[in-house]
Design an enzyme around this catalytic site. Structure first.
Site, PDB file in Angstrom:
ATOM      1  N   ASP A  31       0.856  -1.188   0.000  1.00 47.33           N
ATOM      2  CA  ASP A  31       0.000   0.000   0.000  1.00 47.33           C
ATOM      3  C   ASP A  31       0.892   1.238   0.000  1.00 47.33           C
ATOM      4  O   ASP A  31       1.953   1.228   0.635  1.00 47.33           O
ATOM      5  CB  ASP A  31      -0.898  -0.031   1.265  1.00 47.33           C
ATOM      6  CG  ASP A  31      -2.134   0.836   1.124  1.00 47.33           C
ATOM      7  OD1 ASP A  31      -1.982   2.045   0.860  1.00 47.33           O
ATOM      8  OD2 ASP A  31      -3.243   0.314   1.272  1.00 47.33           O
ATOM      9  N   ASN A 119      -3.416   7.077 -11.671  1.00 49.95           N
ATOM     10  CA  ASN A 119      -3.207   6.145 -10.565  1.00 49.95           C
ATOM     11  C   ASN A 119      -3.862   4.788 -10.847  1.00 49.95           C
ATOM     12  O   ASN A 119      -3.216   3.745 -10.763  1.00 49.95           O
ATOM     13  CB  ASN A 119      -3.788   6.751  -9.279  1.00 49.95           C
ATOM     14  CG  ASN A 119      -3.548   5.859  -8.089  1.00 49.95           C
ATOM     15  OD1 ASN A 119      -2.422   5.739  -7.616  1.00 49.95           O
ATOM     16  ND2 ASN A 119      -4.584   5.181  -7.631  1.00 49.95           N
ATOM     17  N   THR A 145     -16.502  -2.598  -9.892  1.00 49.18           N
ATOM     18  CA  THR A 145     -17.692  -1.907  -9.402  1.00 49.18           C
ATOM     19  C   THR A 145     -18.909  -2.204 -10.272  1.00 49.18           C
ATOM     20  O   THR A 145     -18.785  -2.392 -11.489  1.00 49.18           O
ATOM     21  CB  THR A 145     -17.446  -0.387  -9.355  1.00 49.18           C
ATOM     22  OG1 THR A 145     -18.659   0.274  -8.996  1.00 49.18           O
ATOM     23  CG2 THR A 145     -16.982   0.170 -10.686  1.00 49.18           C
ATOM     24  N   SER A 187     -18.862   8.278 -13.907  1.00 47.69           N
ATOM     25  CA  SER A 187     -17.873   9.207 -13.334  1.00 47.69           C
ATOM     26  C   SER A 187     -16.512   8.780 -13.869  1.00 47.69           C
ATOM     27  O   SER A 187     -16.356   7.671 -14.398  1.00 47.69           O
ATOM     28  CB  SER A 187     -17.858   9.119 -11.803  1.00 47.69           C
ATOM     29  OG  SER A 187     -17.241   7.917 -11.385  1.00 47.69           O
ATOM     30  N   TYR A 189     -13.977   8.022 -12.073  1.00 44.65           N
ATOM     31  CA  TYR A 189     -13.594   6.831 -11.298  1.00 44.65           C
ATOM     32  C   TYR A 189     -14.205   5.564 -11.919  1.00 44.65           C
ATOM     33  O   TYR A 189     -13.509   4.570 -12.159  1.00 44.65           O
ATOM     34  CB  TYR A 189     -14.051   6.970  -9.830  1.00 44.65           C
ATOM     35  CG  TYR A 189     -14.308   5.631  -9.200  1.00 44.65           C
ATOM     36  CD1 TYR A 189     -13.251   4.774  -8.916  1.00 44.65           C
ATOM     37  CD2 TYR A 189     -15.616   5.185  -8.954  1.00 44.65           C
ATOM     38  CE1 TYR A 189     -13.484   3.506  -8.401  1.00 44.65           C
ATOM     39  CE2 TYR A 189     -15.860   3.924  -8.447  1.00 44.65           C
ATOM     40  CZ  TYR A 189     -14.785   3.093  -8.176  1.00 44.65           C
ATOM     41  OH  TYR A 189     -15.029   1.839  -7.687  1.00 44.65           O
ATOM     42  N   HIS A 190     -15.518   5.581 -12.158  1.00 50.29           N
ATOM     43  CA  HIS A 190     -16.167   4.389 -12.724  1.00 50.29           C
ATOM     44  C   HIS A 190     -15.595   4.079 -14.115  1.00 50.29           C
ATOM     45  O   HIS A 190     -15.499   2.923 -14.519  1.00 50.29           O
ATOM     46  CB  HIS A 190     -17.684   4.578 -12.798  1.00 50.29           C
ATOM     47  CG  HIS A 190     -18.377   4.521 -11.458  1.00 50.29           C
ATOM     48  ND1 HIS A 190     -18.754   5.650 -10.768  1.00 50.29           N
ATOM     49  CD2 HIS A 190     -18.747   3.475 -10.681  1.00 50.29           C
ATOM     50  CE1 HIS A 190     -19.348   5.292  -9.625  1.00 50.29           C
ATOM     51  NE2 HIS A 190     -19.348   3.978  -9.548  1.00 50.29           N
ATOM     52  N   LYS A 193     -12.542   1.904 -13.931  1.00 52.51           N
ATOM     53  CA  LYS A 193     -12.845   0.484 -13.680  1.00 52.51           C
ATOM     54  C   LYS A 193     -13.342  -0.171 -14.969  1.00 52.51           C
ATOM     55  O   LYS A 193     -13.195  -1.382 -15.153  1.00 52.51           O
ATOM     56  CB  LYS A 193     -13.873   0.352 -12.563  1.00 52.51           C
ATOM     57  CG  LYS A 193     -13.384   0.862 -11.221  1.00 52.51           C
ATOM     58  CD  LYS A 193     -12.755  -0.231 -10.369  1.00 52.51           C
ATOM     59  CE  LYS A 193     -12.198   0.340  -9.092  1.00 52.51           C
ATOM     60  NZ  LYS A 193     -11.833  -0.653  -8.095  1.00 52.51           N
TER      61      LYS A 193
END
Ligand SMILES: O=c1ccn([C@@H]2O[C@H](COP(=O)(O)OP(=O)(O)O[C@H]3O[C@H](CS(=O)(=O)O)[C@@H](O)[C@H](O)[C@H]3O)[C@@H](O)[C@H]2O)c(=O)[nH]1
Length: 406
Positions: A31, A119, A145, A187, A189-190, A193
């Protein structure tokens, strides 16, 4: 098994480490602690007081005699270190949680969009390239997700990853084809994924990597059997407008006498899962690894669907809180229906925890216990999806976002 848990310091990562450690697996947490840095950037803290990762690992050893090994490493930026670590340690399985997971944070500004894409996409791709290069044949489990699908089931249940379609060939015949269920992320973020899915498809087909992608719904709750065992093993609990997820937010809002912040009409239907079931699903998927050459195995990791306003009404009825219908900072359908298949986990023996099982009270109790740690000014959700929606955000004289207005 020797298991590498990437992102093992996060909200789902930490309880997964404890759950799998208790079952006797050798756990290595990789991490970069970015979630803790983001708290500092945003000026918020977990509702629950969290110790350093090293201290958490020490306490787990004290309580159980089992060791958790922590390695500070940035998957997105330290490719060579990641590759060497994998080559040396040769884990049997790698669980990948190491991505920026908040949709509002990913939409906050252009900088946050760029960070989230860099990232998340680099972390996933670095891992895939390193797995091929080291040739270690670890089973890769990724936390994806439900949001890759979009949230409309157009009258048919959303399948587990794949869709059978019939196409007309050039000669006019009909041919059957299996495709990844079309993505419709809501979004940045989505979207990352959704990109992950294509990376997985390529590396499974080209290099025979064994990959399982878990399309998870919104997680609620905070404790698992293991995090309950010691005050210092407590899980993080996000309540702020960027990282807090909807049901946990309503529960802490009720606990501190804040009106429940429903976006728009609250007509959005979403998939949910309790954190205890989340870690159980990971255990089940771990024991059901695909073979090399198999297509990516995809599970829908959710147990029930609910409409946001129904959740708010339920929490209000339980606690006496007031419901407040606010202008929605997100660009999303006002109302949607959602039916989702989750047959695979049920077949593997998942016995779902539902909202009815008393665990809502536990979350309210946790929220009441730590209510003094809440900064009320961080409760409103103010990250806007578009410039137009951003124009509805009221700011204080220093430019800090206060709330959305009509
Ligand atoms: O105070 C709030 C917060 C949210 N919402 C609404 O509740 C819904 C869900 O929002 P959320 O913040 O709980 O969930 P989301 O942004 O979709 O993201 C969360 O849930 C995803 C699963 S899913 O939603 O895509 O199934 C995970 O991938 C993410 O990591 C996790 O942060 C949205 O319609 C949102 O507008 C409100 O009405 N009021």
């Amino acid at each position: 098994m020797k298991i590498a848990i990437l992102g093992g310091d996060g909200f789902v990562g930490w309880p997964t480490c404890l759950h799998l450690s208790e079952q006797g697996h050798e756990i290595h947490i990789l991490d970069n602690l970015s979630r803790r840095w983001i708290d500092t950037e945003l000026g918020v803290q977990s509702l629950t007081p969290m110790d350093s990762i090293q201290e958490r690992c020490r306490i787990w050893h004290e309580v159980t005699g089992r060791r958790l090994n922590f390695h500070l490493i940035d998957l997105a930026k330290e490719y060579e270190r990641l590759k060497s670590w994998l080559a040396e340690e040769k884990p049997d399985a790698v669980i990948h949680f190491a991505e920026q997971r908040a949709a509002p944070y990913s939409m906050k500004s252009d900088r946050h969009k760029v960070y989230t894409v860099n990232n998340n996409t680099n972390a996933t791709h670095n891992l895939l390239a390193a797995l091929v290069e080291t040739g270690i044949d670890a089973h890769l489990l990724h936390l994806g997700t439900m949001g890759v699908y979009g949230y409309s089931s157009v009258g048919a249940a959303i399948p587990e990853g794949y869709l059978d379609v019939e196409v007309e060939t050039l000669s006019g015949d009909k041919a059957k084809q299996e495709i990844l269920y079309p993505t419709k992320p809501g979004s940045v973020y989505h979207m990352t994924k959704s990109l992950d899915q294509i990376l997985f498809q390529f590396y499974a087909q080209n290099d025979g990597l064994r990959i399982t992608d878990l399309h998870q719904g919104i997680v609620w709750g905070t404790h698992t059997d293991q995090t309950r065992r010691h005050e210092q093993l407590i899980n993080r609990f996000d309540y702020d407008g960027d990282y807090g997820t909807v049901l946990n937010r309503f529960l802490i809002q009720a606990a501190i006498g804040h009106p429940l912040t429903v976006h728009g009409t609250g007509g959005q239907t979403r998939a949910f899962i309790h954190i205890q079931d989340s870690v159980r699903c990971i255990e089940l998927a771990l024991g059901d690894a695909p073979k090399s050459g198999e297509r990516v195995r995809i599970f829908n990791q959710m147990t029930e669907t609910h409409r946001v306003r129904d959740l708010a009404e339920m929490v209000a009825k339980k606690t006496g809180a007031r419901v407040s219908y606010l202008p929605n900072p997100r660009k999303e359908a006002e109302e949607n229906d959602l039916v989702v298949k989750n047959d695979k986990f049920l077949a593997l023996g998942l016995d779902p925890i539902t909202l009815q099982e008393g665990l809502l009270d536990e979350v309210v109790e946790v929220a009441r216990k730590y209510a003094h740690r809440i900064d009320r000014s961080r409760v409103p959700a103010v990250s806007a999806w578009t410039r137009d929606l951003g124009a509805r955000v009221e700011r204080d004289p220093e430019g800090r976002a206060l709330r959305t207005v009509s």
